[in-house]
Scaffold this active site. Structure first.
Site, PDB file in Angstrom:
ATOM      1  CB  CYS A   2      -0.872   0.035   1.249  1.00  0.00           C
ATOM      2  SG  CYS A   2      -1.869  -1.431   1.443  1.00  0.00           S
ATOM      3  NE  ARG A  27       4.421   2.006  -1.066  1.00  0.00           N
ATOM      4  CZ  ARG A  27       5.361   1.883  -0.152  1.00  0.00           C
ATOM      5  NH1 ARG A  27       6.559   2.374  -0.408  1.00  0.00           N
ATOM      6  NH2 ARG A  27       5.139   1.308   0.995  1.00  0.00           N
ATOM      7  CD1 TRP A  75       0.090  -5.340  -4.026  1.00  0.00           C
ATOM      8  CD2 TRP A  75       0.348  -6.306  -2.023  1.00  0.00           C
ATOM      9  NE1 TRP A  75       0.713  -6.544  -4.218  1.00  0.00           N
ATOM     10  CE2 TRP A  75       0.889  -7.160  -3.017  1.00  0.00           C
ATOM     11  CE3 TRP A  75       0.411  -6.714  -0.689  1.00  0.00           C
ATOM     12  CZ2 TRP A  75       1.471  -8.388  -2.715  1.00  0.00           C
ATOM     13  CZ3 TRP A  75       0.984  -7.937  -0.390  1.00  0.00           C
ATOM     14  CH2 TRP A  75       1.504  -8.764  -1.391  1.00  0.00           C
ATOM     15  CG  ASN A  99       2.182   0.527   3.896  1.00  0.00           C
ATOM     16  OD1 ASN A  99       1.950  -0.653   3.619  1.00  0.00           O
ATOM     17  ND2 ASN A  99       3.385   1.057   3.817  1.00  0.00           N
ATOM     18  N   GLY A 100       0.333  -1.477   6.058  1.00  0.00           N
ATOM     19  CA  GLY A 100       0.863  -2.383   7.079  1.00  0.00           C
ATOM     20  C   GLY A 100      -0.173  -3.425   7.422  1.00  0.00           C
ATOM     21  CD  GLU A 479      17.879 -10.861 -10.252  1.00  0.00           C
ATOM     22  OE1 GLU A 479      17.427 -11.594  -9.353  1.00  0.00           O
ATOM     23  OE2 GLU A 479      17.347  -9.771 -10.544  1.00  0.00           O
ATOM     24  CE  LYS A 483      14.424  -9.087 -12.098  1.00  0.00           C
ATOM     25  NZ  LYS A 483      14.904  -8.612 -10.872  1.00  0.00           N
ATOM     26  CD  GLU A 486      10.688  -9.697 -10.908  1.00  0.00           C
ATOM     27  OE1 GLU A 486      10.030  -9.266  -9.959  1.00  0.00           O
ATOM     28  OE2 GLU A 486      11.926  -9.569 -10.977  1.00  0.00           O
ATOM     29  CG  HIS A 502      22.177 -35.663 -10.736  1.00  0.00           C
ATOM     30  ND1 HIS A 502      22.733 -36.904 -10.598  1.00  0.00           N
ATOM     31  CD2 HIS A 502      23.202 -34.822 -11.012  1.00  0.00           C
ATOM     32  CE1 HIS A 502      24.050 -36.825 -10.757  1.00  0.00           C
ATOM     33  NE2 HIS A 502      24.356 -35.558 -11.019  1.00  0.00           N
ATOM     34  CE  LYS A 601      11.613  -1.346  -6.658  1.00  0.00           C
ATOM     35  NZ  LYS A 601      12.366  -2.310  -7.475  1.00  0.00           N
TER      36      LYS A 601
END
Ligand code: F6R
Length: 606
Positions: A2, A27, A75, A99-100, A479, A483, A486, A502, A601
């Protein structure tokens, strides 16, 4: 996560709130809303969807006209994205944005229901709004203090009271909050970009500090109502840094900013050709004494930690344990006095990383934070902090933050290796000078854009992909894989090239492209053998390697050549094509590159 904003001044409040919220879109959010004083009454407009949906809704309902109000991008955590669950919450007397997460909201809700309160939404936030109403006695400060004593969890709250139409209250604990200070106008926001268009001056709000803002003043109190004097901060980067500057997406802009960001991060930490961490308090004497180093982080930042593990262990010969923060914090880690815990975080607000840091500290380790956002919670909590000077990273998919994190960790590795007597001063200087040339090499590597775009066209219809590599190439390919998935929503896995046979090689068919990274000289022959194994099973192979590597015909379908530097530094360069492949695949698929679905974010929840 948020985003919250608030404005009080002479401008059209709704316009300012929408503009400020648009700067927090990075965000991640699924609904938006505002509450504005209109003729001394609180007018609320909110909706599921994007800010544009909110603007459209206000065009129909009538845009709130006033000069003081609060705004929110949500969010979803408690309850699906919906009009009702959107913020602000409250009633005609009080309205809040949050927010939280309020952890004990159920108990509070049960209590309030017994007291006769009704609830509309499924959110934890509505309980705070109603609890404020329950305690409200005409004095906002006293009311907020009573509520703070009862709520548990994390919060940045923006609050308005109908009886005080010229002011905003705000308070935070474990969620970010700043207060922007303008001329005859003041702001609250979750992050600095929201206010940069109006002012560069702001206060960083600490745990449980309560702010009172009118157009004329900002007062900050502790929970005993003592006034706190704070130092005004000034944002050193300007609005352009938070805007796209001609690029189609923030991600592409941020990929291109990497040379500058790496330079800004490394140069100030080099004195007379040697690493210099004196600004953090991390001395050579201290470094000599550590038995083990833990590197704890989440996502991309954790991948940067993995690169550092290979480098530190190789040249400094000290054990490095890399862990995902959400695992570390619950696995009773064997960390204690004599150990160094390094946490890496772009935002400095990631809840799990913050908790891991607190745990490491509690268990007696020295703590060192590598953070991008100045004054963030992680930066403030750690014993020592080194800021990566990447500037604001807006795109949800992290690129330049990764590059600066690995650059700073290289410098750190050289310093530890030197402190431990594993490399000579001359060797250390050589490494440092090569690191300082990396920005130029990244610049040169950006020229591989066209081939990355062509590669993306070949990959965009795949359902699933494999990334393979050995050693540092394996760490980097994790990474690359993250990338891609996502932002393009194509499933991918990163595998140690030698481990494929394997089990996982059974997945390899014509339908499964493989991206192989082979930059580590001593391992190239082995990786090429693994590439041949997947090629023999029909895979389309994209090979990322150095410019001088001699490759037989038919080994790969597409080869992306990179400038060559010392092999331990190759991830800093090879990251670029992996970022660009992910970027162009996302663009070609028509995905929302900068705001991929379900992601945020700054991840301030567990
Ligand atoms: C991926 C990405 C995330 C973050 C992770 C940690 O592109 O950005 O995986 O790296 O959420 O975030 P910070 O670095 O802010 O702690």
């Amino acid at each position: 996560m948020c985003g919250i904003v608030g404005y009080v001044g002479k401008k059209d409040c709704t316009d300012v709130l929408i503009d400020a919220l648009s700067k927090l879109e990075y965000r991640g959010y699924d609904s938006a809303g505002i509450a504005v004083f209109e003729k001394n009454a609180i007018k609320v407009e909110k909706t599921k969807g994007r800010l544009k949906d909110l603007v459209d809704k206000m065009a129909e309902d009538g845009k709130p006209a006033g000069h003081c109000g609060i705004g929110h991008t949500r969010w979803a955590t408690h309850g699906e994205p919906s009009d009702i669950n959107s913020h602000p919450h409250g009633n005609k007397r009080i309205s809040i944005v949050h927010n939280g997460i309020i952890e004990n909201y159920k108990e509070i809700k049960d209590f309030l229901i017994k007291e006769g309160y009704g609830f509309e939404s499924e959110t934890d936030t509505e309980t705070v709004a109603k609890l404020l109403d329950y305690y409200y006695d005409g004095n906002p400060l006293d009311t907020i203090i009573k509520v703070l004593a009862e709520i548990e969890g994390s919060y940045a709250l923006g609050i308005i009271f109908r009886d005080f139409p010229d002011r905003i209250y705000a308070v935070r604990k474990d969620s970010p909050l700043i207060v922007g200070v303008g001329e005859q106008e003041n702001f609250i926001a979750s992050d600095v970009p929201a206010i940069l268009k109006y002012t560069r001056d702001y206060y960083l709000i600490e745990q449980d500090e309560i702010c009172e803002l009118t157009a004329e003043h900002v007062r900050i109190y502790d929970t005993r109502k003592n006034v706190i004097e704070k130092e005004l901060q000034t944002a050193t980067w300007d609005i352009d840094a938070a805007e796209k500057g001609g690029y189609e997406h923030f991600m592409l802009k941020e990929i291109h900013e990497q040379p500058k960001a790496v330079k800004m991060t490394v140069s100030p930490r080099v004195k007379n050709g040697m690493p210099d961490f004196s600004e953090t308090g991390l001395t050579v004497e201290k470094l000599k004494q550590y038995h083990q180093i833990f590197v704890v982080a989440c996502g991309t930042a954790m991948h940067a930690g993995l690169v550092s593990k290979y480098v530190i262990e190789k040249i400094a010969r000290i054990p490095v344990i890399v862990d995902i923060a959400s695992e570390f914090r619950y696995r009773e880690p064997l960390i204690g006095e004599g150990d160094l815990l390094i946490v890496i975080s772009q935002s400095g607000e990631t809840a799990d990383t913050l908790a891991a840091l607190k745990l490491g500290k509690q268990l007696g380790a020295d703590t060192f934070a590598l953070v991008n956002v100045v004054g963030s919670s992680i930066a403030r909590e750690a014993d020592m902090v080194l800021y990566t000077n990447a500037g604001p990273e807006i795109s949800v998919a992290s690129t330049k933050a990764y590059s600066v994190q690995i650059a700073a960790m290289y410098l750190f590795a050289f310093e530890v290796a030197y402190a431990k007597g594993k490399i000579t001063e001359e060797e250390c200087r050589k490494y440092v000078s090569e690191l300082m040339e990396i920005p130029d090499y990244i610049e040169k590597t950006l020229e591989c854009k066209t081939i990355c775009q062509q590669t993306a066209a070949k990959l965009m219809n795949a359902d699933s992909l494999l990334y393979i590599g050995r050693g540092l190439d394996y760490a980097l390919s994790m990474e690359g894989s993250l990338k891609l998935k996502e932002i393009s929503y194509i499933h991918s896995e990163s595998y140690a090239a030698g481990e494929l046979k394997h089990g996982t090689i059974s997945l390899v068919t014509k339908q499964m492209p493989v991206i192989a990274v082979a930059t580590q000289k001593g391992l190239i022959e082995k990786t090429i053998s693994n590439i041949k194994e997947v090629k023999a099973r029909g895979a389309m192979v994209v090979l990322v390697c150095g410019e001088t590597l001699d490759i037989e015909d038919g080994v790969a379908d597409c080869i992306i050549r990179l400038p060559e530097v010392d092999e331990i530094l190759m991830p800093a360069i090879a990251a670029v094509p992996l970022q660009l492949i992910a970027y162009y695949t996302s663009v070609l698929k028509g995905c929302d590159v900068d705001k991929p679905r379900n992601l945020a974010k700054s991840v301030t929840v567990e």
